[in-house]
Design a protein around this motif. Structure first.
Motif, PDB file in Angstrom:
ATOM      1  N   GLY A 101      80.266   3.810  73.618  1.00  0.00           N
ATOM      2  CA  GLY A 101      80.032   4.307  74.964  1.00  0.00           C
ATOM      3  C   GLY A 101      78.986   3.524  75.713  1.00  0.00           C
ATOM      4  O   GLY A 101      79.064   3.388  76.947  1.00  0.00           O
ATOM      5  N   TYR A 160      82.407   8.923  76.416  1.00  0.00           N
ATOM      6  CA  TYR A 160      82.299   7.942  75.345  1.00  0.00           C
ATOM      7  C   TYR A 160      80.821   7.715  75.048  1.00  0.00           C
ATOM      8  O   TYR A 160      80.061   7.339  75.940  1.00  0.00           O
ATOM      9  N   ILE A 164      83.654  11.143  69.363  1.00  0.00           N
ATOM     10  CA  ILE A 164      85.034  10.885  69.777  1.00  0.00           C
ATOM     11  C   ILE A 164      86.046  11.305  68.715  1.00  0.00           C
ATOM     12  O   ILE A 164      87.230  11.469  69.023  1.00  0.00           O
ATOM     13  N   ARG A 177      89.038   3.588  68.589  1.00  0.00           N
ATOM     14  CA  ARG A 177      88.442   4.932  68.630  1.00  0.00           C
ATOM     15  C   ARG A 177      88.293   5.558  67.243  1.00  0.00           C
ATOM     16  O   ARG A 177      88.600   6.721  67.035  1.00  0.00           O
ATOM     17  N   GLU A 189      88.279  11.969  79.629  1.00  0.00           N
ATOM     18  CA  GLU A 189      87.811  10.938  80.559  1.00  0.00           C
ATOM     19  C   GLU A 189      88.158  11.274  82.000  1.00  0.00           C
ATOM     20  O   GLU A 189      87.367  11.026  82.927  1.00  0.00           O
ATOM     21  N   MET A 217      90.917  11.949  74.105  1.00  0.00           N
ATOM     22  CA  MET A 217      89.732  11.456  74.805  1.00  0.00           C
ATOM     23  C   MET A 217      90.083  10.981  76.216  1.00  0.00           C
ATOM     24  O   MET A 217      89.258  11.057  77.130  1.00  0.00           O
TER      25      MET A 217
END
Length: 458
Positions: A343, A338, A154, A315, A120, A116
């Motif tokens: 998120g 997210y 995620i 996560r 990002e 992730m």
């Protein structure tokens, strides 16, 4: 002043979500939420105590992050892991690209495990532009890549897709004949990805935990592609948010069980990788060099602000699975890597409330996210705080003018007159009513009028 959105993006997205997407997301989310309960009950004699302990450990990490990161760097270097510090997304991309150029100057294939953090910083596009062929090796992420899509969860990135959609994608890409058998689809992907592992000189992964005491990198997975991404290529590059640190090896078993149980309802994930460094002289396989990129990208700012507890997050995705809003609209509605309750707090905390002012409104404030969080993050409280911040800064416009309700509710005369006029409300156009009834039905009056009964009682 930042531009105020006329309608929350999540609401806009909700109007266009297909029934198939909603059903796929909802059924998978419900099954994961249901599996979580017995898994954690079997793993812990007292789940509440375990969650409290995990929250305390993560708070200790946040309170002592500087010293722990220094310790981690020292231990990693002693293990032969080279540590790199990335201030923001751009510097992280540049660091990783330079490492790739050192390992494979002429370009070539990069096999990439699920990460992730790499999503990002939009790493894939940067490497592809530089001439590398980046192949996602997680089955879900691979489907996302060939469909030119983005993850909707995620943990399970293709939670929004059906097996029929995956089958059509594989047939289109030439992986094999059309089939709706999950086993055969997995076999098609396996045959295709094995060749990519054999030709890759570089592997990139995320990090689930990094142990300050020992300098070990911990990755968990269920497919086995992480093992090939981190072991088969000569160069392994791991990227992690700076909050992923744990103080000691003794802390790890607690978090491994909480993560697996909360995420997928397992006692433990199928694979747990403990990476201590590059290949030793007496070892026949493994990478020749291992690099750890520690990413800030706004996390230091969060540490010193009112939303610091969101950095406890491990996560697991449990808050997404249980959230009624996420189940209805899927992760894409949040317009950020997210999504869900996580998120709704983390994205504006990282990007600034001006960039994503409406995410805090994507919640019923039912509190289910906090109830299932393995590290007890007070998400509802932070969502309320984000709403307040957005309104005070003028970046969030209330679609329904609740000031009108306040005007009527703070005067006995106005309130009584409003009640008398209520039967006419169904026929009248009003932004407050229309905003409510877009997704709901107005309540109907039942029984006698309370005030008349009260005043007429003997």
């Amino acid at each position: 002043m930042a531009k105020v959105r006329s309608k929350p993006s999540v609401e806009k997205f909700a109007r266009g979500v297909s029934a198939q997407t909603t059903e796929s997301v909802r059924s998978a989310s419900v099954s994961k939420t249901d599996a979580r309960i017995p898994a954690l009950k079997d793993a812990f004699a007292d789940l509440s105590t375990a969650r409290n302990q995990a929250a305390q450990i993560k708070d200790y990490v946040l309170d002592n992050i500087s010293n722990l990161l220094v310790q981690l760097e020292m231990k990693c270097r002693l293990n032969g892991i080279q540590v790199h510090w990335a201030r923001d997304a751009a510097s992280a991309r540049d660091i990783i690209l330079n490492l790739c150029k050192e390992a494979a100057p002429s370009g070539g294939t990069i096999v990439k495990a699920k990460s992730m953090a790499s999503e990002e910083i939009h790493l894939n596009h940067h490497l592809i532009e530089a001439g590398y062929k980046v192949v996602e090796t997680d089955l879900g992420e691979y489907v996302i890549q060939i469909d030119n899509d983005t993850p909707s969860h995620i943990v399970t990135p293709i939670i929004h897709k059906s097996k029929r959609q995956v089958a059509k994608s594989f047939e289109r890409e030439g992986l094999g004949p059309y089939t709706e058998s999950p086993e055969e689809l997995a076999a098609q992907a396996r045959r295709h990805l094995r060749a990519r592992f054999q030709e890759a000189a570089i592997g990139i992964s995320g990090v689930n935990f990094a142990i300050a005491e020992s300098g070990r990198i911990v990755l968990v997975e269920n497919e086995g592609n992480n093992r090939l991404s981190t072991t088969a290529p000569d160069t392994h590059i791991a990227i992690m948010g700076l909050e992923k640190i744990l103080p000691s090896e003794a802390d790890l078993p607690l978090f491994l069980r909480l993560l697996a149980g909360s995420a997928t309802g397992q006692a433990l994930t199928v694979y747990t990788h403990l990476i201590s460094g590059p290949r030793r002289k007496d070892e026949v396989d493994g990478p020749k060099s291992v690099h750890l990129v520690i990413l800030d990208n706004g996390r230091a700012k969060i540490l010193n602000g009112p939303y610091r507890e969101i950095l406890r997050c491990i996560r697991c995705g449990a808050c997404l699975n249980v959230c009624p809003v996420y189940r209805q609209v899927s992760g894409h509605a949040y317009q950020h890597v997210y999504s869900g309750p996580l998120g709704a707090v983390l994205a504006p905390a990282l990007e600034g409330i001006e960039a994503l002012p409406d995410l805090a409104k994507a919640s019923s404030l039912c509190g289910a996210c906090e109830e299932v969080c393995p590290v007890k993050i007070p998400i509802p409280r932070m969502l309320l705080q984000l709403r307040d911040e957005a309104v005070r800064k003028g970046v969030l416009k209330e679609d329904i003018p609740w000031s009108m309700y306040s005007f009527g509710a703070t005067s006995g005369f106005r309130w009584r007159m409003g009640l008398k006029m209520l039967p006419m409300a169904k026929a009248a156009k009003h932004p407050m009513k229309d905003g409510w009834t877009e997704f709901r039905e107005l309540p109907t009056k039942e029984g006698r009028d309370f005030r008349k009964w009260w005043n007429g009682r003997s």
